[in-house]
Design a protein around this motif. Sequence first.
Motif: not given
Length: 697
Positions: A300-309
């Motif tokens: 239920g948690i991932a990182r976006d294209t700039v590394g933000n959680t």
Amino acid sequence: MADGILDESAWETAESAKDYWEYFPLDSVQARKQSEIKILYDDKNLYVGIKAYSSGKNYATQSLQRDFRGSGSDSFSLVFDTFNDGTNAFLFGINPYGVRREALIANGGAGEDDFTLSWDVKWKGDAKIYDDYFTAEMIIPLTSLKFEEGGTKWRFNSYRIETQSNERSTWTRIPQNQLIYNLAFMGDILFEKPLGKSRTPFAIIPYVNGINARDFDNNENLDNFKVGADAKISIGNSLNLDLTLNPDFSTVEVDNFITNLTRFEIALPERRQFFIDNNDLFASFGNGFDFSPFFSRRIGIARDTVGNTIENNIIGGVRLSGKLTNDTRIGLLNIQTAEDLDNRIPSNNNTMLAVQQRVFSRSNIGVFFINKESFKNYDFVDREDEYNRVVGVDYNLASKDNTWNGSFITHKSFQPDDNVGNFASSALIRYNTRKLNVFAKGTFIDEDFRSDLGFVRRTDLFKTLLSLERVFWPRKGIVQNHALRSFTNIRWSPSMDFKNTDYDLQYSYEVQFNNQSQARIEYTNTYTFLFDSFDPTRTEGAVPLPADQNYHYNSVQAGYRSDQRKLFSYDIRSTLGHFFNGNRFSMEGSMTMRFQPKASISLQFNYDQIDLPEPYSSANIWLVSPRMDLTFSKSIFWSTLVQYSNQRDNLGINSRLQWRFAPLSDLFIVYNDNYSVNVFAPRFRSINLKLSYWLNI
């Protein structure tokens, strides 16, 4: 009716369990303030009657909110080991004001992390205060417990905290060098007739959640409305089937900020209800600190294209867990997460199968298989990230009296085109007696070992740890016990010909006073070899400490925790010494003022002054977290938490009003606000309305 008044005729004829033993301040005498407990049952419920003698009516309580914790509050707790395995148990507790709590105890109750209050289940209870005692009644549905059909005996214990006489007592005697809820020390409940099949209802827990949110950093509205549900289905007396559809895993309670001066990630506790029941069956593999193959907060948690959680929506999931036989437990979990093409996040299937077999009196062997795999081919997913699989076997040792415990572990991971090596292993042994505690551990983690659904603090590691503690027990005076401890933690890098990369040599002295206050002083000698450049202050644009350098530094820490029974209590620690190639002064602690039973105000703080030579960064790092809790009644609660962290450049406010309008059914109104600290401006703001209802069918 559980009104707390023992005036029903059945209580007059029921037999009493009494003659409680003192656990604190002594563990060799009968309790001064005795308790009596009576238990009756029928085909639907356990009925518990309690009479607990006290020194008066000045009982201590944190608040009127359910699921209280802390040795500074009056309480009475019942522990049921329904499968007689000494490994897992259910706890039900109540205090003199009738506030209830329920908990799960795992891994034999050997450590503080083995006790969780996040578990929820329906039952009734209340209490009544008299001049020199209080009474309590509990009605615990048998459907709230898991047990063997046809069983005639459960292992049982109960313990009590009585703050006015500064006494803790237990029905079955427990030595002070063990935790008060340790499952090695229990008596028996004998049932006159074999227990029948549990008539467990089908529970459905729907929710609706509407959020009005504004992201000021990206100048966009994030309004959302979600509908979903959880379901709980019991299979026989021993297995749980949990289902979830479009769950709301963005919990209404925010995580506490933590100042991180290390190079490594910090694990935060799981709060989501879907993962709680039998969570130890999935999460206790590994050695905890260094590597855990399954860490549910990864889902239920991932990182976006700039590394933000960011949150990664969950489509649905299923979880089967519980007992196949008295000695065999099984867990199966499968959860599907949604794709987020804008942030290049694939849809993943997350699966874990775990089997645990009891051996000897309280030991067990567990095996598991974990698979995280992309649901389809994505052009933005690298080949090595298409799947990650981990298999392993853990042997967990626990002697009958808990003098010896430990674990022996081997895990292996598999990635595409990478099946050689990738091992993580650990061996741990602990010897715990009244006067001597010995703890030794060895850990190996290959540099290519991965567990994408787990928590691995660092790889390419060979580590040895040895702790020796000698405890002294004075026969008189204000000191309850005092201890000398040495702790050695040495790490090597296997890929660098076992180069010594870190060590910590600690020597400490700790005093436990009879009034429950504590004092501690510790000296640490540290060596660190930096593989990569690192800025411990995490200052934007700062020059980091260079890699491939050795750093030796020493520090002294002193701390004191006051008597937690008092209306005003505090806990404070200070560290002074060298830090890498500079100096460090730290002060951290907490203060709490209770206006019982309705309110409490607390303050947590952490200050770190890091002074490094030019051109490296120096910083004064502040983390300040005041909190106010108001309990208007046993069903209406309001809490406000403010968190200021200049390391995170954030001032956060979380204010939550909760109305428990029916058993385990809640209406939440939650206000969140976040501001940038350096340039004071709003960053994110939301108001959240969430309604959930627990319906037994």
